[in-house]
Design a protein around this motif. Sequence first.
Motif, PDB file in Angstrom:
ATOM      1  N   GLN A  61       9.137   1.032  18.314  1.00 47.56           N
ATOM      2  CA  GLN A  61      10.267   0.559  19.012  1.00 47.56           C
ATOM      3  C   GLN A  61      10.963  -0.633  18.516  1.00 47.56           C
ATOM      4  OE1 GLN A  61       8.665   0.373  22.929  1.00 47.56           O
ATOM      5  NE2 GLN A  61       9.552   2.539  23.357  1.00 47.56           N
ATOM      6  N   PRO A  62      11.101  -0.462  17.148  1.00 53.62           N
ATOM      7  CA  PRO A  62      11.905  -2.074  16.667  1.00 53.62           C
ATOM      8  C   PRO A  62      13.079  -1.752  16.989  1.00 53.62           C
ATOM      9  CG  PRO A  62      11.677  -0.258  14.900  1.00 53.62           C
ATOM     10  CD  PRO A  62      10.726   0.234  16.231  1.00 53.62           C
ATOM     11  N   ASP A  63      13.988  -2.871  17.193  1.00 50.27           N
ATOM     12  CA  ASP A  63      15.485  -2.968  17.415  1.00 50.27           C
ATOM     13  C   ASP A  63      16.288  -2.351  16.183  1.00 50.27           C
ATOM     14  OD1 ASP A  63      15.456  -4.309  20.070  1.00 50.27           O
ATOM     15  OD2 ASP A  63      14.681  -5.951  18.799  1.00 50.27           O
ATOM     16  N   VAL A  64      15.783  -2.563  15.032  1.00 47.74           N
ATOM     17  CA  VAL A  64      16.284  -2.203  13.599  1.00 47.74           C
ATOM     18  C   VAL A  64      15.114  -1.578  12.795  1.00 47.74           C
ATOM     19  CG1 VAL A  64      17.814  -2.659  11.796  1.00 47.74           C
ATOM     20  CG2 VAL A  64      18.100  -3.923  13.913  1.00 47.74           C
ATOM     21  N   LEU A  65      15.659  -0.280  12.259  1.00 48.91           N
ATOM     22  CA  LEU A  65      14.747   0.253  11.170  1.00 48.91           C
ATOM     23  C   LEU A  65      15.588   0.219   9.856  1.00 48.91           C
ATOM     24  CD1 LEU A  65      12.211   1.520   9.921  1.00 48.91           C
ATOM     25  CD2 LEU A  65      13.157   3.659  11.045  1.00 48.91           C
ATOM     26  N   LEU A  66      15.288  -0.348   8.852  1.00 47.61           N
ATOM     27  CA  LEU A  66      15.971  -0.336   7.569  1.00 47.61           C
ATOM     28  C   LEU A  66      15.066   0.593   6.546  1.00 47.61           C
ATOM     29  CD1 LEU A  66      17.026  -3.373   8.683  1.00 47.61           C
ATOM     30  CD2 LEU A  66      18.287  -3.079   6.825  1.00 47.61           C
ATOM     31  N   CYS A  67      15.575   1.358   5.861  1.00 53.88           N
ATOM     32  CA  CYS A  67      14.976   2.230   4.616  1.00 53.88           C
ATOM     33  C   CYS A  67      15.718   2.063   3.747  1.00 53.88           C
ATOM     34  CB  CYS A  67      14.882   3.723   5.375  1.00 53.88           C
ATOM     35  SG  CYS A  67      14.066   4.129   6.902  1.00 53.88           S
ATOM     36  N   SER A  68      15.006   2.153   2.463  1.00 52.63           N
ATOM     37  CA  SER A  68      15.744   1.937   1.127  1.00 52.63           C
ATOM     38  C   SER A  68      15.151   3.356   0.466  1.00 52.63           C
ATOM     39  CB  SER A  68      15.562   0.682   0.544  1.00 52.63           C
ATOM     40  OG  SER A  68      14.148   0.460   0.073  1.00 52.63           O
ATOM     41  N   GLY A  69      15.879   3.931  -0.547  1.00 50.76           N
ATOM     42  CA  GLY A  69      15.834   4.820  -1.466  1.00 50.76           C
ATOM     43  C   GLY A  69      16.075   6.269  -0.926  1.00 50.76           C
ATOM     44  N   GLY A  70      16.351   6.991  -2.019  1.00 55.37           N
ATOM     45  CA  GLY A  70      16.214   8.615  -1.683  1.00 55.37           C
ATOM     46  C   GLY A  70      17.724   8.974  -1.208  1.00 55.37           C
ATOM     47  N   LEU A  71      19.029   8.273  -1.549  1.00 57.35           N
ATOM     48  CA  LEU A  71      20.092   8.883  -0.998  1.00 57.35           C
ATOM     49  C   LEU A  71      20.936   9.363  -2.365  1.00 57.35           C
ATOM     50  CD1 LEU A  71      21.270   5.967   1.165  1.00 57.35           C
ATOM     51  CD2 LEU A  71      20.265   8.056   1.893  1.00 57.35           C
ATOM     52  N   GLY A  72      20.497   9.464  -3.325  1.00 57.41           N
ATOM     53  CA  GLY A  72      21.114   9.858  -4.447  1.00 57.41           C
ATOM     54  C   GLY A  72      21.478  11.656  -4.607  1.00 57.41           C
ATOM     55  N   PRO A  73      21.937  12.139  -5.739  1.00 55.50           N
ATOM     56  CA  PRO A  73      22.457  13.313  -5.839  1.00 55.50           C
ATOM     57  C   PRO A  73      21.183  14.354  -6.405  1.00 55.50           C
ATOM     58  CG  PRO A  73      23.225  12.209  -7.549  1.00 55.50           C
ATOM     59  CD  PRO A  73      22.591  11.265  -6.828  1.00 55.50           C
ATOM     60  N   THR A  74      20.129  13.658  -6.857  1.00 56.14           N
ATOM     61  CA  THR A  74      19.059  14.521  -7.252  1.00 56.14           C
ATOM     62  C   THR A  74      18.213  15.240  -6.385  1.00 56.14           C
ATOM     63  OG1 THR A  74      17.680  12.678  -7.561  1.00 56.14           O
ATOM     64  CG2 THR A  74      19.116  12.914  -9.643  1.00 56.14           C
ATOM     65  N   ALA A  75      17.398  16.164  -7.025  1.00 63.13           N
ATOM     66  CA  ALA A  75      16.592  16.743  -5.947  1.00 63.13           C
ATOM     67  C   ALA A  75      15.447  16.083  -5.264  1.00 63.13           C
ATOM     68  CB  ALA A  75      15.755  18.027  -6.829  1.00 63.13           C
ATOM     69  N   LEU A 154      18.451   0.974  15.933  1.00 61.33           N
ATOM     70  CA  LEU A 154      19.290   1.181  14.936  1.00 61.33           C
ATOM     71  C   LEU A 154      18.909   1.507  13.558  1.00 61.33           C
ATOM     72  CD1 LEU A 154      22.079  -1.561  15.790  1.00 61.33           C
ATOM     73  CD2 LEU A 154      22.495   1.047  16.091  1.00 61.33           C
ATOM     74  N   ILE A 155      19.017   2.603  12.773  1.00 59.05           N
ATOM     75  CA  ILE A 155      18.308   3.134  11.771  1.00 59.05           C
ATOM     76  C   ILE A 155      19.643   3.011  10.640  1.00 59.05           C
ATOM     77  CG2 ILE A 155      17.231   4.827  10.460  1.00 59.05           C
ATOM     78  CD1 ILE A 155      16.531   6.128  13.161  1.00 59.05           C
ATOM     79  N   TYR A 156      19.098   2.266   9.526  1.00 60.89           N
ATOM     80  CA  TYR A 156      20.002   2.153   8.360  1.00 60.89           C
ATOM     81  C   TYR A 156      19.154   2.623   7.292  1.00 60.89           C
ATOM     82  CZ  TYR A 156      23.083  -1.139  11.291  1.00 60.89           C
ATOM     83  OH  TYR A 156      23.689  -1.873  12.124  1.00 60.89           O
ATOM     84  N   ILE A 157      19.994   3.443   6.547  1.00 61.02           N
ATOM     85  CA  ILE A 157      19.381   4.115   5.323  1.00 61.02           C
ATOM     86  C   ILE A 157      20.277   3.359   3.965  1.00 61.02           C
ATOM     87  CG2 ILE A 157      18.500   6.064   3.937  1.00 61.02           C
ATOM     88  CD1 ILE A 157      17.216   5.988   6.838  1.00 61.02           C
ATOM     89  N   LEU A 158      19.506   2.646   3.439  1.00 57.92           N
ATOM     90  CA  LEU A 158      20.368   2.284   2.152  1.00 57.92           C
ATOM     91  C   LEU A 158      19.774   2.659   0.857  1.00 57.92           C
ATOM     92  CD1 LEU A 158      20.141  -1.477   3.625  1.00 57.92           C
ATOM     93  CD2 LEU A 158      21.891   0.270   3.948  1.00 57.92           C
TER      94      LEU A 158
END
Length: 196
Positions: A61-75, A154-158
């Motif tokens: 139960q964090p107020d914010v979860l920030l994730c990085s990676g895995g947003l590009g166009p490849t498989a 709040l989840i942010y994927i970067l």
Amino acid sequence: MPTASLLAIGNELLNGAVRDVNLFSLSQHLTRIGFSVKYAAMVRDVPAEIARVLLFLLAQQPDVLLCSGGLGPTADDLTLSALAQALHVPLALNSAAEALVERHYDRLLAQHYLTQRGPAFARQKMATLPRGAYPLPNPVGTAPGVKLEHQETLIYILPGVPAELEAIFATSVAPELLRHFNPGIWAEHSLRVHCD
């Protein structure tokens, strides 16, 4: 004091091919704006594992979860599908995200970095988001960041590319966090001792 958790995603981080800097810089940024970072994790590009770690972090139960990676166009860019799987929501083409991706391609074409747009499926993949998610403009790269609210988190994927992550954090994430929360104050002191 608001809390945050962090997740870095990518095979390259765990096989030693790339040194992760995103967890370090996000921890610094969040601490400096008054957040307490409680958890940080790394996981490979395996959807079931990404979903499992996301659910573990959300269970804290964090107020914010920030994730990085895995947003590009490849498989191997599987973060958004894993997030959708974890939250039991469908993926769908998001018109606002699609407009951001196409505008970036327009700029690349106008600046002669590209001679053609490339495959439509790759552009659409970067604009396909979990239902209820919002795209965040990427001032440096193509794939937009993603914001989604789940229960009280709040989840942010970067993007995993550090320059892109830093740009989206500075222009979208940090201003939102400062508006949404009442963070504490971070202070640092140093003590200089002279011995004769």
